[in-house]
Design a protein around this motif. Sequence first.
Motif, PDB file in Angstrom:
ATOM      1  N   GLY A  69      42.083  31.257  39.355  1.00 57.31           N
ATOM      2  CA  GLY A  69      41.838  31.175  40.573  1.00 57.31           C
ATOM      3  C   GLY A  69      40.336  31.532  41.271  1.00 57.31           C
ATOM      4  N   ASP A  70      40.636  32.391  42.391  1.00 60.17           N
ATOM      5  CA  ASP A  70      39.286  32.704  42.548  1.00 60.17           C
ATOM      6  C   ASP A  70      38.670  34.227  41.571  1.00 60.17           C
ATOM      7  OD1 ASP A  70      39.678  31.262  45.455  1.00 60.17           O
ATOM      8  OD2 ASP A  70      40.592  32.414  45.941  1.00 60.17           O
ATOM      9  N   SER A  71      37.194  33.591  41.807  1.00 60.98           N
ATOM     10  CA  SER A  71      36.575  34.875  41.223  1.00 60.98           C
ATOM     11  C   SER A  71      36.473  36.122  41.963  1.00 60.98           C
ATOM     12  CB  SER A  71      35.341  33.773  40.769  1.00 60.98           C
ATOM     13  OG  SER A  71      35.350  32.828  39.976  1.00 60.98           O
ATOM     14  N   GLY A  72      36.548  36.817  40.591  1.00 61.16           N
ATOM     15  CA  GLY A  72      36.848  38.506  40.597  1.00 61.16           C
ATOM     16  C   GLY A  72      38.115  38.761  41.421  1.00 61.16           C
ATOM     17  N   THR A  73      38.926  38.395  42.470  1.00 57.57           N
ATOM     18  CA  THR A  73      40.124  38.739  42.949  1.00 57.57           C
ATOM     19  C   THR A  73      41.114  37.948  42.523  1.00 57.57           C
ATOM     20  OG1 THR A  73      39.961  37.045  44.661  1.00 57.57           O
ATOM     21  CG2 THR A  73      39.163  38.920  44.782  1.00 57.57           C
ATOM     22  N   GLY A  74      41.228  36.962  41.486  1.00 60.70           N
ATOM     23  CA  GLY A  74      42.043  36.439  40.778  1.00 60.70           C
ATOM     24  C   GLY A  74      43.462  35.769  42.234  1.00 60.70           C
ATOM     25  N   LYS A  75      42.704  35.706  42.447  1.00 61.45           N
ATOM     26  CA  LYS A  75      44.339  34.955  44.644  1.00 61.45           C
ATOM     27  C   LYS A  75      43.532  33.446  43.611  1.00 61.45           C
ATOM     28  CE  LYS A  75      44.225  34.308  49.368  1.00 61.45           C
ATOM     29  NZ  LYS A  75      43.753  34.843  50.173  1.00 61.45           N
ATOM     30  N   GLY A  76      45.298  33.648  43.656  1.00 63.19           N
ATOM     31  CA  GLY A  76      45.687  31.824  43.874  1.00 63.19           C
ATOM     32  C   GLY A  76      45.690  31.776  41.923  1.00 63.19           C
ATOM     33  N   ARG A  77      45.841  33.271  41.510  1.00 58.81           N
ATOM     34  CA  ARG A  77      45.767  32.614  39.465  1.00 58.81           C
ATOM     35  C   ARG A  77      47.147  32.604  39.180  1.00 58.81           C
ATOM     36  NH1 ARG A  77      44.370  37.465  35.732  1.00 58.81           N
ATOM     37  NH2 ARG A  77      42.157  36.792  35.898  1.00 58.81           N
ATOM     38  N   LEU A  78      47.489  30.821  38.352  1.00 55.90           N
ATOM     39  CA  LEU A  78      48.465  30.517  37.743  1.00 55.90           C
ATOM     40  C   LEU A  78      48.970  31.160  37.074  1.00 55.90           C
ATOM     41  CD1 LEU A  78      47.911  27.121  38.430  1.00 55.90           C
ATOM     42  CD2 LEU A  78      49.229  27.918  39.832  1.00 55.90           C
ATOM     43  N   GLU A  79      50.099  32.313  36.859  1.00 62.36           N
ATOM     44  CA  GLU A  79      50.385  33.126  35.586  1.00 62.36           C
ATOM     45  C   GLU A  79      50.007  32.303  34.514  1.00 62.36           C
ATOM     46  OE1 GLU A  79      48.742  36.670  35.706  1.00 62.36           O
ATOM     47  OE2 GLU A  79      48.129  36.396  38.423  1.00 62.36           O
ATOM     48  N   GLU A  80      51.720  31.625  34.754  1.00 61.26           N
ATOM     49  CA  GLU A  80      52.170  31.765  33.252  1.00 61.26           C
ATOM     50  C   GLU A  80      50.766  30.701  32.404  1.00 61.26           C
ATOM     51  OE1 GLU A  80      56.025  28.313  32.483  1.00 61.26           O
ATOM     52  OE2 GLU A  80      55.428  29.129  33.995  1.00 61.26           O
ATOM     53  N   SER A  81      50.367  29.723  33.715  1.00 58.96           N
ATOM     54  CA  SER A  81      49.645  28.985  32.658  1.00 58.96           C
ATOM     55  C   SER A  81      48.559  29.201  31.790  1.00 58.96           C
ATOM     56  CB  SER A  81      48.952  27.533  33.798  1.00 58.96           C
ATOM     57  OG  SER A  81      49.763  26.674  33.576  1.00 58.96           O
ATOM     58  N   TYR A  82      47.726  30.557  33.093  1.00 62.31           N
ATOM     59  CA  TYR A  82      46.905  31.730  32.938  1.00 62.31           C
ATOM     60  C   TYR A  82      46.906  32.636  31.740  1.00 62.31           C
ATOM     61  CZ  TYR A  82      42.721  35.252  32.954  1.00 62.31           C
ATOM     62  OH  TYR A  82      41.432  35.886  32.149  1.00 62.31           O
ATOM     63  N   ALA A  83      47.994  32.570  31.556  1.00 62.64           N
ATOM     64  CA  ALA A  83      48.657  32.956  29.967  1.00 62.64           C
ATOM     65  C   ALA A  83      48.993  33.011  28.765  1.00 62.64           C
ATOM     66  CB  ALA A  83      49.797  34.618  30.574  1.00 62.64           C
TER      67      ALA A  83
END
Length: 335
Positions: free
Chosen positions: A86-100
């Motif tokens: 997602g967005d740097s610093g904020t994590g906004k828009g992060r794909l939680e499952e894929s990121y984990a």
Amino acid sequence: MIARAARLLADRYWATLPGRLRLARTACVLLATGLLILLAVAATGATTAWDETAQRDAPRTVSATRLNLALNDMDAQTANILLSSGDSGTGKGRLEESYAKASGFYGEAQETISRSLRTLAAASEGDPATEATVVRLTDDFAHYQELIGRALENDSRPGGKDAAREDYRTATDLLTGRLLPEARKLVDANNAVYERQYVAARGDLDVQRTAEAVLGLLLIAALVLLQIHLARRFRRVFNPGLIAATLCAVVAVVCGAQLLTITDDRMKVARRDSFDSVIALSRSKAIGYDANADESRYLLDPDRRPPVRALLPRQVASAVRDSGRRTRCVRPEAR
């Protein structure tokens, strides 16, 4: 006293026999001794070959293939982390499952690489060329981890996506330019050593099997001829001692041939049917991980996108190898 008397009687008995019988006795004893020594050497050689395969050749070759696979995987998962963060610093828009999932796979690949390098360093002692390759790999991997760590750190700061992308470019260039070629060189070198030892071991088994058959047949023939000679000379139909010796010789020859044949078959199965498939599968998986990384790099770094015409053959090849799989920022087999 009893042993000495028995020995004197035996010497006198054999001294009274004709020269041909003494010669036949000596020939049978020499053939039997040679056969026993050959079987003992063959058994010891087979045990040594299996120990070298189990303790040195197979582990270091497998470690080299795992290293090559894990390097591709680690770079692919780094791209997936940066793509899904997602967005740097904020994590906004992060794909939680894929990121984990990508973060977990990244840690596993990193641990596999470190463990494989330790195994290869220990196994390469006494081989200057391999030792030098392992040292270069270790140094380059440390630099690669530094670049990846910096990329992830920049990605965690506001507005750091471009800096993270640049660090990742440098790390990927190091991976493709030095780490992967060195890892493949290790795979090929260790596999070649294993192949040479496998061919030499099977060649020794072939020679031992031929020698065992020749000695065994000569021993059995000598015992049978001696039995025939004694039957004609002394009018004795059977000699219990020679019959027992002949049966023991037959059993020894048959068991020895079976031992050598089984050992040869097992070595062939271990090398051709099992180990070669492990190498081929590891290389195929490495190609799949690299294709996954190419997909993520294509989305992550528009400035370095390869021409679509050049990318398509790799994607088609990956689709053929991994038919039935679907992609989305995780390991190929987990898609």
